[in-house]
Structure formats: structure tokens, C-alpha cells
Scaffold this motif. Structure first.
Motif, PDB file in Angstrom:
ATOM      1  N   LEU A   4      28.061  25.187  29.534  1.00 53.90           N
ATOM      2  CA  LEU A   4      27.766  26.383  30.311  1.00 53.90           C
ATOM      3  C   LEU A   4      27.478  26.037  31.767  1.00 53.90           C
ATOM      4  O   LEU A   4      27.895  26.758  32.684  1.00 53.90           O
ATOM      5  CB  LEU A   4      26.568  27.112  29.695  1.00 53.90           C
ATOM      6  CG  LEU A   4      26.780  27.724  28.306  1.00 53.90           C
ATOM      7  CD1 LEU A   4      25.481  28.337  27.794  1.00 53.90           C
ATOM      8  CD2 LEU A   4      27.875  28.786  28.358  1.00 53.90           C
ATOM      9  N   VAL A   7      30.818  25.341  33.481  1.00 49.81           N
ATOM     10  CA  VAL A   7      31.530  26.588  33.777  1.00 49.81           C
ATOM     11  C   VAL A   7      30.890  27.304  34.961  1.00 49.81           C
ATOM     12  O   VAL A   7      31.584  27.826  35.851  1.00 49.81           O
ATOM     13  CB  VAL A   7      31.542  27.495  32.532  1.00 49.81           C
ATOM     14  CG1 VAL A   7      32.111  28.871  32.875  1.00 49.81           C
ATOM     15  CG2 VAL A   7      32.361  26.853  31.420  1.00 49.81           C
ATOM     16  N   PHE A   8      29.569  27.330  35.003  1.00 51.64           N
ATOM     17  CA  PHE A   8      28.878  27.987  36.114  1.00 51.64           C
ATOM     18  C   PHE A   8      29.181  27.295  37.438  1.00 51.64           C
ATOM     19  O   PHE A   8      29.393  27.948  38.456  1.00 51.64           O
ATOM     20  CB  PHE A   8      27.376  27.976  35.841  1.00 51.64           C
ATOM     21  CG  PHE A   8      26.564  28.602  36.953  1.00 51.64           C
ATOM     22  CD1 PHE A   8      26.494  29.982  37.091  1.00 51.64           C
ATOM     23  CD2 PHE A   8      25.875  27.801  37.859  1.00 51.64           C
ATOM     24  CE1 PHE A   8      25.763  30.551  38.119  1.00 51.64           C
ATOM     25  CE2 PHE A   8      25.132  28.364  38.867  1.00 51.64           C
ATOM     26  CZ  PHE A   8      25.074  29.743  39.008  1.00 51.64           C
ATOM     27  N   LEU A  11      32.770  28.155  38.550  1.00 49.43           N
ATOM     28  CA  LEU A  11      32.844  29.509  39.089  1.00 49.43           C
ATOM     29  C   LEU A  11      32.201  29.587  40.468  1.00 49.43           C
ATOM     30  O   LEU A  11      32.676  30.313  41.352  1.00 49.43           O
ATOM     31  CB  LEU A  11      32.175  30.493  38.137  1.00 49.43           C
ATOM     32  CG  LEU A  11      32.846  30.679  36.771  1.00 49.43           C
ATOM     33  CD1 LEU A  11      32.033  31.618  35.902  1.00 49.43           C
ATOM     34  CD2 LEU A  11      34.260  31.216  36.946  1.00 49.43           C
ATOM     35  N   SER A  12      31.130  28.842  40.667  1.00 51.82           N
ATOM     36  CA  SER A  12      30.459  28.850  41.972  1.00 51.82           C
ATOM     37  C   SER A  12      31.356  28.263  43.049  1.00 51.82           C
ATOM     38  O   SER A  12      31.445  28.775  44.162  1.00 51.82           O
ATOM     39  CB  SER A  12      29.150  28.075  41.887  1.00 51.82           C
ATOM     40  OG  SER A  12      28.281  28.673  40.933  1.00 51.82           O
ATOM     41  N   ARG A 229      35.883  40.611  37.647  1.00 53.15           N
ATOM     42  CA  ARG A 229      35.186  39.456  38.203  1.00 53.15           C
ATOM     43  C   ARG A 229      35.361  38.239  37.292  1.00 53.15           C
ATOM     44  O   ARG A 229      35.695  38.361  36.114  1.00 53.15           O
ATOM     45  CB  ARG A 229      33.703  39.765  38.358  1.00 53.15           C
ATOM     46  CG  ARG A 229      33.390  40.937  39.270  1.00 53.15           C
ATOM     47  CD  ARG A 229      33.788  40.660  40.727  1.00 53.15           C
ATOM     48  NE  ARG A 229      35.176  41.001  41.003  1.00 53.15           N
ATOM     49  CZ  ARG A 229      35.800  40.732  42.144  1.00 53.15           C
ATOM     50  NH1 ARG A 229      35.188  40.067  43.093  1.00 53.15           N
ATOM     51  NH2 ARG A 229      37.050  41.089  42.319  1.00 53.15           N
ATOM     52  N   TYR A 230      35.126  37.037  37.870  1.00 53.81           N
ATOM     53  CA  TYR A 230      35.301  35.816  37.095  1.00 53.81           C
ATOM     54  C   TYR A 230      34.422  35.798  35.843  1.00 53.81           C
ATOM     55  O   TYR A 230      34.854  35.385  34.773  1.00 53.81           O
ATOM     56  CB  TYR A 230      34.978  34.592  37.959  1.00 53.81           C
ATOM     57  CG  TYR A 230      35.993  34.310  39.028  1.00 53.81           C
ATOM     58  CD1 TYR A 230      37.345  34.503  38.783  1.00 53.81           C
ATOM     59  CD2 TYR A 230      35.600  33.837  40.277  1.00 53.81           C
ATOM     60  CE1 TYR A 230      38.286  34.242  39.760  1.00 53.81           C
ATOM     61  CE2 TYR A 230      36.538  33.575  41.266  1.00 53.81           C
ATOM     62  CZ  TYR A 230      37.884  33.781  41.003  1.00 53.81           C
ATOM     63  OH  TYR A 230      38.807  33.516  41.974  1.00 53.81           O
ATOM     64  N   GLY A 231      33.188  36.252  35.977  1.00 57.86           N
ATOM     65  CA  GLY A 231      32.302  36.266  34.823  1.00 57.86           C
ATOM     66  C   GLY A 231      32.827  37.155  33.707  1.00 57.86           C
ATOM     67  O   GLY A 231      32.737  36.817  32.523  1.00 57.86           O
ATOM     68  N   GLN A 232      33.391  38.303  34.080  1.00 58.73           N
ATOM     69  CA  GLN A 232      33.945  39.202  33.081  1.00 58.73           C
ATOM     70  C   GLN A 232      35.157  38.580  32.400  1.00 58.73           C
ATOM     71  O   GLN A 232      35.340  38.701  31.180  1.00 58.73           O
ATOM     72  CB  GLN A 232      34.343  40.527  33.741  1.00 58.73           C
ATOM     73  CG  GLN A 232      34.892  41.573  32.777  1.00 58.73           C
ATOM     74  CD  GLN A 232      33.862  42.008  31.759  1.00 58.73           C
ATOM     75  OE1 GLN A 232      32.705  42.218  32.109  1.00 58.73           O
ATOM     76  NE2 GLN A 232      34.269  42.141  30.499  1.00 58.73           N
ATOM     77  N   GLN A 233      36.003  37.890  33.167  1.00 57.03           N
ATOM     78  CA  GLN A 233      37.178  37.250  32.575  1.00 57.03           C
ATOM     79  C   GLN A 233      36.778  36.146  31.609  1.00 57.03           C
ATOM     80  O   GLN A 233      37.371  35.991  30.535  1.00 57.03           O
ATOM     81  CB  GLN A 233      38.073  36.689  33.687  1.00 57.03           C
ATOM     82  CG  GLN A 233      38.657  37.751  34.608  1.00 57.03           C
ATOM     83  CD  GLN A 233      39.556  37.164  35.668  1.00 57.03           C
ATOM     84  OE1 GLN A 233      40.147  36.105  35.486  1.00 57.03           O
ATOM     85  NE2 GLN A 233      39.672  37.849  36.798  1.00 57.03           N
ATOM     86  N   VAL A 234      35.751  35.360  31.977  1.00 53.99           N
ATOM     87  CA  VAL A 234      35.293  34.294  31.085  1.00 53.99           C
ATOM     88  C   VAL A 234      34.686  34.868  29.813  1.00 53.99           C
ATOM     89  O   VAL A 234      34.934  34.383  28.707  1.00 53.99           O
ATOM     90  CB  VAL A 234      34.279  33.398  31.819  1.00 53.99           C
ATOM     91  CG1 VAL A 234      33.648  32.398  30.855  1.00 53.99           C
ATOM     92  CG2 VAL A 234      34.947  32.662  32.970  1.00 53.99           C
ATOM     93  N   SER A 235      33.900  35.926  29.944  1.00 49.65           N
ATOM     94  CA  SER A 235      33.289  36.535  28.761  1.00 49.65           C
ATOM     95  C   SER A 235      34.343  37.153  27.849  1.00 49.65           C
ATOM     96  O   SER A 235      34.208  37.105  26.617  1.00 49.65           O
ATOM     97  CB  SER A 235      32.256  37.582  29.181  1.00 49.65           C
ATOM     98  OG  SER A 235      32.896  38.658  29.886  1.00 49.65           O
TER      99      SER A 235
END
Length: 241
Positions: A4, A7-8, A11-12, A229-235
């Protein structure tokens, strides 16, 4: 936890690259260094140069492209032709399926050497072998499906001949970028064409391009807003529900 964290961090870093474009129009892709630029700066292929020399020696008229009777169609590496894209496709598919099934079974032994009567005496009150068993079943299914699709696209783009294959087929590639305010419209065309399919106007339609790959899209502020958003795509990828 390490996964995690990785991945964070990824994305950053990606977000930091996008922050540099805040308040700025998206940049164009450079032409220098592309396959098209290399093809236009390369000398003509030896067989093409030899063919042109022989044509000039055997004719009373000049065979170069600048002459009145010269062939100005793209034929060798570095030449440019126009690709005409006119797509107006429409497809409609509708399917309906149905299934129905019904069955009924009944079996009894009213008499068989006196055996049913003896079994009746051992059965609970009211039970008899005359109606040993009776079953019934039914099932039904119905499904409907439909697909409707319509596409219409009209574009023109200049493409460069990247190479001439041993069988004479030309490999082409064309790109075009137009920037309006903070949005860049991109058009990319690649594929293989036969020289005889190129018209006298040095044009070829997309349906005569083998292995055609046509990309029409954009990048900029409007495109960014339309994408999750990137977070939505990853989720969406990781979450099983």
C-alpha cells in the motif's frame, strides 16, 4: 502495508508531474526524433533512385515530380500523402430466446402376485401401493438482448511513408495535434498501403489501409475532468465488490 505504501508513493509521484501543468496549456509532442521525421530526413531507397534514373533515360519527357507529366503520388520513404477518414458505421443487433419445459410422472402397483396388498398392511393408514408416487416439474426461461452502435467521423491527415517493404507495400504513419485553449486534440494514423491504391490527388481512404490503427482523442483540462481520479481507478481494480 509495504504494498500500500508503494502504491501511495507511485500515485504521489504521478500527481507531482501533473501539478507542473496547473494553469498551463498542455505541450505538444516534439516532431524531432519521431519516425516521420527520420523518414523525411533519410535518403531515398537505392532501388527507388535507380528506378527513377532508368525512367528518365528511357523517356523523351522528364520523369521528375516537378515536371508536367511527373507522378506526384507518394512512392518512397519520406514522401507525404493525405489519408481521408470518413467513418459512418451503424450496427444493430437484437436477440430473443425462450425456453419452456413441463413434465409429469405417475407410477402405481395395484396388484402384483399379492405383494402390494401385503405392503399396504405395513404402510401407514391411508397409504397404498396403488399410487406409489407422482411427481411434476416445470421450468421456463426468457432472455432479451440488443446492441445499437453508431459512429460518424470525418477527418483528413497528412501521413509520411516510413518504409517501402520488399513487396512494394508502403508503411505509413501520420500524426496531427491541434490546441484550442487548454485542450489538445490528437490524431494518429498508421498502417500499410499499396502504391496503386493512392489516387492521382495523392490521397487514400482509410478503408484501403491494411492494419489501420486510428486514434482520435485529446489531453488537457477537459479530458482530466472526464477521467476518474487515480485513487478511484486503483480501487476499481483492487476491490472485489
Amino acid at each position: 502495508m509495504r504494498s500500500l505504501l508503494f502504491v501511495f508513493m507511485a500515485l504521489s509521484l504521478a500527481a507531482c508531474g501533473r501539478l507542473e501543468q496547473v494553469g498551463k496549456a498542455p505541450d505538444f509532442n516534439t516532431v524531432e526524433g519521431s519516425d516521420e521525421f527520420f523518414a523525411m530526413n533519410s535518403p531515398p531507397l537505392p532501388e527507388d533512385a535507380l528506378r527513377q534514373t532508368r525512367a528518365q533515360e528511357a523517356s523523351l519527357w522528364s520523369g521528375n515530380r516537378g515536371s508536367l507529366l511527373g507522378d506526384r503520388r507518394a512512392a518512397t520513404r519520406g514522401d507525404i500523402l493525405t489519408v481521408v477518414i470518413e467513418i459512418d458505421d451503424k450496427a444493430e443487433i437484437s436477440n430473443t430466446s425462450g425456453r419452456s419445459r413441463k413434465s409429469s410422472d405417475k407410477m402405481g402397483i395395484p396388484s402384483m402376485f399379492g405383494i402390494p396388498q401385503r405392503l399396504d398392511a405395513q404402510l401407514p393408514e391411508g397409504a397404498t401401493m396403488a399410487d406409489a408416487f407422482e411427481t411434476g416439474s416445470s421450468s421456463s426461461y426468457k432472455g432479451d438482448g440488443s446492441v445499437a452502435r453508431k459512429e460518424k467521423l470525418t477527418l483528413r491527415v497528412a501521413a509520411t511513408v516510413l518504409d517501402r517493404l520488399p513487396n512494394g507495400v508502403l508503411r505509413i504513419q501520420g500524426s496531427q495535434e491541434v490546441r484550442v485553449n487548454f485542450e489538445v486534440r490528437e490524431l494518429i494514423v498508421t498502417g500499410f498501403v499499396r502504391p496503386e491504391d493512392v489516387s492521382q490527388q495523392n490521397e487514400i481512404t482509410y478503408d484501403k489501409i491494411a492494419g489501420a490503427r486510428i486514434s482520435y482523442g485529446g489531453r488537457g483540462q477537459i479530458t482530466d475532468v472526464q477521467q476518474p481520479r487515480y485513487g478511484q481507478q486503483v480501487s476499481d481494480i483492487l476491490l472485489p465488490f
